[in-house]
Design an enzyme around this catalytic site. Sequence first.
Site, PDB file in Angstrom:
ATOM      1  N   LYS A 193       0.639   4.810   6.648  1.00  0.00           N
ATOM      2  CA  LYS A 193      -0.023   5.610   5.609  1.00  0.00           C
ATOM      3  C   LYS A 193       0.550   7.024   5.629  1.00  0.00           C
ATOM      4  O   LYS A 193       1.313   7.398   6.506  1.00  0.00           O
ATOM      5  CB  LYS A 193      -1.542   5.679   5.838  1.00  0.00           C
ATOM      6  CG  LYS A 193      -2.236   4.343   5.942  1.00  0.00           C
ATOM      7  CD  LYS A 193      -2.186   3.555   4.662  1.00  0.00           C
ATOM      8  CE  LYS A 193      -2.813   2.175   4.867  1.00  0.00           C
ATOM      9  NZ  LYS A 193      -2.423   1.221   3.882  1.00  0.00           N
ATOM     10  N   SER A 198       0.799  -1.231   0.000  1.00  0.00           N
ATOM     11  CA  SER A 198       0.000   0.000   0.000  1.00  0.00           C
ATOM     12  C   SER A 198       0.833   1.283   0.000  1.00  0.00           C
ATOM     13  O   SER A 198       0.319   2.339  -0.329  1.00  0.00           O
ATOM     14  CB  SER A 198      -0.955   0.019   1.191  1.00  0.00           C
ATOM     15  OG  SER A 198      -0.262   0.225   2.399  1.00  0.00           O
TER      16      SER A 198
END
Length: 189
Positions: free
Chosen positions: A92, A49
Amino acid sequence: MGKNKRERSRSRVVLGALFGWILYIAIIIGLAFLIIIFVGQRTSVSGHSMETTLQDGDQLIVDKISYRFRDPKRFDIIVFPYQYEENVFYIKRIIGLPGETVQIKDGYTYINGQKLESDVYGAEVMEGGGIAAEPVVLGEDEYFVLGDNRNHSSDSREPSVGVLKRKDLLGRAWVRIYPFDNMGVIRHE
């Protein structure tokens, strides 16, 4: 008698040196423990990700102290616990800051109605806006995060992750320690 006295004296010296080494090792272990608890923590990247910034298998040190002295900034790479699994942490990038309105339209991120032009981390146009297809208004301590590999990331667009509170931020990714050929401080902007 003299020989016995020398042996006891030598035993005291050896025991004193041994005690000194044990105390030294205990202090080192104690300091390492304090650093891990309050200053930094090792974590590993699992998944894709955050590609191309971070790769699957990268080993990182997370800075847990800087957010005690300053607010998180846009584009900081942060680590936070996943709320539905114990000992699972997500990595993230912060996109939306407290008080802002975030929306994803036509595959692009908009902050307060303005297209986020400086967002060079998402390598491709996003296929879906998730909960951010409609404007998401962030509270005074809320953050909106996205993975750099936007179409292969579970992030704030998904209800299972959602908007993060400041207290949820474990820290910011600081140093990559493995693989050795990519070792170094992680650039956030």
